[in-house]
Design a protein around this motif. Structure first.
Motif, PDB file in Angstrom:
ATOM      1  N   ILE A  38     -25.301  14.385  -4.992  1.00 29.60           N
ATOM      2  CA  ILE A  38     -25.520  12.955  -4.744  1.00 29.60           C
ATOM      3  C   ILE A  38     -25.308  12.645  -3.271  1.00 29.60           C
ATOM      4  O   ILE A  38     -26.098  11.932  -2.646  1.00 29.60           O
ATOM      5  CB  ILE A  38     -24.585  12.103  -5.616  1.00 29.60           C
ATOM      6  CG1 ILE A  38     -24.934  12.260  -7.095  1.00 29.60           C
ATOM      7  CG2 ILE A  38     -24.652  10.626  -5.208  1.00 29.60           C
ATOM      8  CD1 ILE A  38     -23.947  11.600  -8.040  1.00 29.60           C
ATOM      9  N   GLY A  39     -24.235  13.189  -2.700  1.00 28.11           N
ATOM     10  CA  GLY A  39     -23.906  12.907  -1.307  1.00 28.11           C
ATOM     11  C   GLY A  39     -24.940  13.420  -0.328  1.00 28.11           C
ATOM     12  O   GLY A  39     -25.179  12.795   0.714  1.00 28.11           O
ATOM     13  N   THR A  40     -25.569  14.541  -0.651  1.00 27.06           N
ATOM     14  CA  THR A  40     -26.578  15.131   0.244  1.00 27.06           C
ATOM     15  C   THR A  40     -28.002  14.743  -0.157  1.00 27.06           C
ATOM     16  O   THR A  40     -28.962  15.182   0.484  1.00 27.06           O
ATOM     17  CB  THR A  40     -26.462  16.668   0.242  1.00 27.06           C
ATOM     18  OG1 THR A  40     -26.607  17.164  -1.100  1.00 27.06           O
ATOM     19  CG2 THR A  40     -25.114  17.106   0.804  1.00 27.06           C
ATOM     20  N   GLN A  41     -28.124  13.936  -1.223  1.00 28.25           N
ATOM     21  CA  GLN A  41     -29.433  13.516  -1.741  1.00 28.25           C
ATOM     22  C   GLN A  41     -30.340  14.719  -1.991  1.00 28.25           C
ATOM     23  O   GLN A  41     -31.522  14.718  -1.644  1.00 28.25           O
ATOM     24  CB  GLN A  41     -30.095  12.530  -0.771  1.00 28.25           C
ATOM     25  CG  GLN A  41     -29.277  11.276  -0.525  1.00 28.25           C
ATOM     26  CD  GLN A  41     -29.957  10.296   0.404  1.00 28.25           C
ATOM     27  OE1 GLN A  41     -31.185  10.257   0.498  1.00 28.25           O
ATOM     28  NE2 GLN A  41     -29.182   9.492   1.107  1.00 28.25           N
ATOM     29  N   ASN A  42     -29.760  15.729  -2.608  1.00 24.18           N
ATOM     30  CA  ASN A  42     -30.466  16.983  -2.872  1.00 24.18           C
ATOM     31  C   ASN A  42     -31.177  16.899  -4.222  1.00 24.18           C
ATOM     32  O   ASN A  42     -30.562  17.048  -5.276  1.00 24.18           O
ATOM     33  CB  ASN A  42     -29.458  18.146  -2.857  1.00 24.18           C
ATOM     34  CG  ASN A  42     -30.147  19.495  -2.878  1.00 24.18           C
ATOM     35  OD1 ASN A  42     -31.170  19.682  -3.539  1.00 24.18           O
ATOM     36  ND2 ASN A  42     -29.575  20.458  -2.174  1.00 24.18           N
ATOM     37  N   GLU A  43     -32.472  16.625  -4.185  1.00 26.29           N
ATOM     38  CA  GLU A  43     -33.246  16.446  -5.407  1.00 26.29           C
ATOM     39  C   GLU A  43     -33.282  17.717  -6.257  1.00 26.29           C
ATOM     40  O   GLU A  43     -33.189  17.663  -7.486  1.00 26.29           O
ATOM     41  CB  GLU A  43     -34.682  16.029  -5.050  1.00 26.29           C
ATOM     42  CG  GLU A  43     -34.800  14.675  -4.378  1.00 26.29           C
ATOM     43  CD  GLU A  43     -34.866  13.542  -5.374  1.00 26.29           C
ATOM     44  OE1 GLU A  43     -35.216  13.797  -6.540  1.00 26.29           O
ATOM     45  OE2 GLU A  43     -34.555  12.401  -4.992  1.00 26.29           O
ATOM     46  N   THR A  44     -33.400  18.866  -5.602  1.00 30.30           N
ATOM     47  CA  THR A  44     -33.450  20.129  -6.340  1.00 30.30           C
ATOM     48  C   THR A  44     -32.141  20.375  -7.075  1.00 30.30           C
ATOM     49  O   THR A  44     -32.131  20.759  -8.250  1.00 30.30           O
ATOM     50  CB  THR A  44     -33.743  21.304  -5.381  1.00 30.30           C
ATOM     51  OG1 THR A  44     -34.991  21.076  -4.727  1.00 30.30           O
ATOM     52  CG2 THR A  44     -33.806  22.624  -6.142  1.00 30.30           C
ATOM     53  N   ALA A  45     -31.039  20.141  -6.383  1.00 36.95           N
ATOM     54  CA  ALA A  45     -29.729  20.324  -7.009  1.00 36.95           C
ATOM     55  C   ALA A  45     -29.536  19.361  -8.173  1.00 36.95           C
ATOM     56  O   ALA A  45     -28.986  19.727  -9.216  1.00 36.95           O
ATOM     57  CB  ALA A  45     -28.623  20.140  -5.971  1.00 36.95           C
ATOM     58  N   MET A  46     -30.013  18.110  -8.019  1.00 39.21           N
ATOM     59  CA  MET A  46     -29.898  17.130  -9.099  1.00 39.21           C
ATOM     60  C   MET A  46     -30.679  17.590 -10.326  1.00 39.21           C
ATOM     61  O   MET A  46     -30.205  17.468 -11.466  1.00 39.21           O
ATOM     62  CB  MET A  46     -30.415  15.774  -8.630  1.00 39.21           C
ATOM     63  CG  MET A  46     -29.573  15.118  -7.549  1.00 39.21           C
ATOM     64  SD  MET A  46     -27.965  14.542  -8.123  1.00 39.21           S
ATOM     65  CE  MET A  46     -28.455  13.149  -9.132  1.00 39.21           C
ATOM     66  N   SER A  47     -31.859  18.142 -10.102  1.00 41.46           N
ATOM     67  CA  SER A  47     -32.666  18.638 -11.221  1.00 41.46           C
ATOM     68  C   SER A  47     -31.994  19.815 -11.900  1.00 41.46           C
ATOM     69  O   SER A  47     -32.029  19.942 -13.134  1.00 41.46           O
ATOM     70  CB  SER A  47     -34.066  19.030 -10.738  1.00 41.46           C
ATOM     71  OG  SER A  47     -34.767  17.901 -10.245  1.00 41.46           O
ATOM     72  N   ASN A  48     -31.387  20.696 -11.117  1.00 43.76           N
ATOM     73  CA  ASN A  48     -30.685  21.843 -11.684  1.00 43.76           C
ATOM     74  C   ASN A  48     -29.483  21.409 -12.516  1.00 43.76           C
ATOM     75  O   ASN A  48     -29.153  22.022 -13.539  1.00 43.76           O
ATOM     76  CB  ASN A  48     -30.220  22.787 -10.579  1.00 43.76           C
ATOM     77  CG  ASN A  48     -31.363  23.524  -9.921  1.00 43.76           C
ATOM     78  OD1 ASN A  48     -32.445  23.681 -10.509  1.00 43.76           O
ATOM     79  ND2 ASN A  48     -31.155  23.976  -8.692  1.00 43.76           N
ATOM     80  N   LEU A  49     -28.834  20.337 -12.082  1.00 40.51           N
ATOM     81  CA  LEU A  49     -27.623  19.874 -12.757  1.00 40.51           C
ATOM     82  C   LEU A  49     -27.916  19.000 -13.971  1.00 40.51           C
ATOM     83  O   LEU A  49     -27.232  19.091 -14.989  1.00 40.51           O
ATOM     84  CB  LEU A  49     -26.739  19.093 -11.780  1.00 40.51           C
ATOM     85  CG  LEU A  49     -26.086  19.900 -10.661  1.00 40.51           C
ATOM     86  CD1 LEU A  49     -25.526  18.978  -9.593  1.00 40.51           C
ATOM     87  CD2 LEU A  49     -24.983  20.784 -11.228  1.00 40.51           C
ATOM     88  N   LEU A  50     -28.932  18.136 -13.858  1.00 42.09           N
ATOM     89  CA  LEU A  50     -29.173  17.137 -14.899  1.00 42.09           C
ATOM     90  C   LEU A  50     -30.428  17.388 -15.727  1.00 42.09           C
ATOM     91  O   LEU A  50     -30.629  16.738 -16.753  1.00 42.09           O
ATOM     92  CB  LEU A  50     -29.287  15.746 -14.255  1.00 42.09           C
ATOM     93  CG  LEU A  50     -28.086  15.288 -13.422  1.00 42.09           C
ATOM     94  CD1 LEU A  50     -28.359  13.911 -12.835  1.00 42.09           C
ATOM     95  CD2 LEU A  50     -26.813  15.258 -14.263  1.00 42.09           C
ATOM     96  N   GLY A  51     -31.271  18.311 -15.278  1.00 41.43           N
ATOM     97  CA  GLY A  51     -32.542  18.536 -15.962  1.00 41.43           C
ATOM     98  C   GLY A  51     -33.681  17.931 -15.161  1.00 41.43           C
ATOM     99  O   GLY A  51     -33.493  16.964 -14.415  1.00 41.43           O
ATOM    100  N   GLU A  52     -34.853  18.492 -15.307  1.00 39.89           N
ATOM    101  CA  GLU A  52     -35.989  18.081 -14.477  1.00 39.89           C
ATOM    102  C   GLU A  52     -36.433  16.636 -14.722  1.00 39.89           C
ATOM    103  O   GLU A  52     -37.058  16.019 -13.869  1.00 39.89           O
ATOM    104  CB  GLU A  52     -37.160  19.040 -14.701  1.00 39.89           C
ATOM    105  CG  GLU A  52     -36.871  20.458 -14.192  1.00 39.89           C
ATOM    106  CD  GLU A  52     -38.079  21.367 -14.303  1.00 39.89           C
ATOM    107  OE1 GLU A  52     -39.027  20.980 -15.026  1.00 39.89           O
ATOM    108  OE2 GLU A  52     -38.084  22.432 -13.675  1.00 39.89           O
ATOM    109  N   ASN A  53     -36.100  16.083 -15.879  1.00 43.08           N
ATOM    110  CA  ASN A  53     -36.542  14.718 -16.206  1.00 43.08           C
ATOM    111  C   ASN A  53     -35.419  13.700 -16.004  1.00 43.08           C
ATOM    112  O   ASN A  53     -35.454  12.612 -16.586  1.00 43.08           O
ATOM    113  CB  ASN A  53     -37.050  14.654 -17.640  1.00 43.08           C
ATOM    114  CG  ASN A  53     -35.951  14.931 -18.666  1.00 43.08           C
ATOM    115  OD1 ASN A  53     -34.959  15.607 -18.345  1.00 43.08           O
ATOM    116  ND2 ASN A  53     -36.121  14.439 -19.871  1.00 43.08           N
ATOM    117  N   TRP A  54     -34.447  13.999 -15.169  1.00 36.86           N
ATOM    118  CA  TRP A  54     -33.281  13.122 -15.030  1.00 36.86           C
ATOM    119  C   TRP A  54     -33.646  11.730 -14.547  1.00 36.86           C
ATOM    120  O   TRP A  54     -33.003  10.746 -14.929  1.00 36.86           O
ATOM    121  CB  TRP A  54     -32.242  13.756 -14.103  1.00 36.86           C
ATOM    122  CG  TRP A  54     -32.679  13.980 -12.683  1.00 36.86           C
ATOM    123  CD1 TRP A  54     -33.369  15.043 -12.203  1.00 36.86           C
ATOM    124  CD2 TRP A  54     -32.429  13.124 -11.564  1.00 36.86           C
ATOM    125  NE1 TRP A  54     -33.586  14.927 -10.852  1.00 36.86           N
ATOM    126  CE2 TRP A  54     -33.010  13.751 -10.429  1.00 36.86           C
ATOM    127  CE3 TRP A  54     -31.778  11.912 -11.385  1.00 36.86           C
ATOM    128  CZ2 TRP A  54     -32.956  13.189  -9.149  1.00 36.86           C
ATOM    129  CZ3 TRP A  54     -31.716  11.353 -10.122  1.00 36.86           C
ATOM    130  CH2 TRP A  54     -32.311  11.993  -9.019  1.00 36.86           C
TER     131      TRP A  54
END
Length: 263
Positions: free
Chosen positions: A38-54
């Motif tokens: 969240i802090g780095t606004q890393n979209e790829t990391a967010m998808s890896n953590l929450l799923g591609e449809n987050w």
């Protein structure tokens, strides 16, 4: 043929691996990774953590950047990962605000389950929208008072006609004083409303009034609101007919279904 089949299997395995959510040995590692993403606004990391449809689980207008900044500031002040059996939640700040997305224990480790958070995310969004609608109604009262001071009458429309100042909002020219009401009541896309609500000026023999109702009942809001020059907000639940009932109002009138909103 055999090589093509093997290549297809490899590509399929790579695709499955890419789609799999990241797991961690402890819930604290999971929440730390999410805060970092969240802090780095890393979209790829967010998808890896929450799923591609987050993103499908977020409000239509997305997450308020100010809310993200507050979350990160609160996390620096204090944070803890509270574990309850096989579910864990991140709480931050002195007020112990809880992130709605839980981390759950699976066979592969701790990972986030954003589907479990869907209802809570929507409930919180409805609450924020309703508070924003109430604040907007108070702003409307201030705007009408400012308009009256300039014109010795109350405005009968929210947005002025093109090239005129016959409403509470008009685009200000450079160096010109702003209109009594800001541009938020004039959305760029017609019908989108303001924070999930639509507004309409109502006739009132004693001055002025306004009604507000959810753009989509149960999705962007639940309660409908009404206010007049006394600056007191009242609420009622019009149900699934909120749009029709709000539009059918011909004047400011409080029956027993309207209840005062606590200040």
């Amino acid at each position: 043929m055999k090589n093509k089949l093997l290549s297809g299997i490899v590509l399929f395995m790579m695709s499955v691996t890419a789609m799999a959510q990241q797991s961690f040995s402890t819930p604290g590692q999971a929440t730390d990774a999410l805060v970092s993403a969240i802090g780095t606004q890393n979209e790829t990391a967010m998808s890896n953590l929450l799923g591609e449809n987050w993103r499908d689980f977020l409000p239509p207008e997305g997450v308020d950047p100010d809310a993200v900044d507050r979350f990160l500031r609160d996390w620096k002040v204090r944070h803890d990962t509270v574990v309850d059996g096989e579910t864990a939640h991140l709480v931050v700040g002195d007020s112990s605000w809880q992130l709605p997305i839980p981390a759950i224990k699976t066979a592969s480790g701790w990972q986030f389950d954003i589907q479990q958070a869907a209802e809570e995310i929507q409930t919180r969004e409805i609450g924020r929208n309703e508070l924003a609608a109430i604040e907007a109604l108070h702003a409307y009262v201030d705007a009408q008072q400012s308009y009256y001071a300039m014109n010795q009458k109350y405005a009968q429309k929210i947005v002025s006609s093109a090239g005129k100042k016959d409403g509470l909002y008009w685009p200000a020219e450079p160096g010109e004083a702003p209109s009594p009401l800001g541009p938020a009541f004039s959305p760029k896309e017609p019908g989108t409303g303001y924070h999930g609500y639509r507004f309409r000026i109502l006739p009132d023999s004693n001055g002025f009034a306004m009604v507000a109702w959810p753009v989509s009942y149960g999705q962007t809001g639940v309660m409908s609101f009404m206010i007049n020059q006394d600056d007191k907000v009242y609420q009622t639940n019009f149900g699934s007919d909120s749009e029709q009932k709000a539009q059918a109002l011909t004047a400011y009138h409080l029956d027993k279904s309207w209840q005062p909103v606590a200040p």
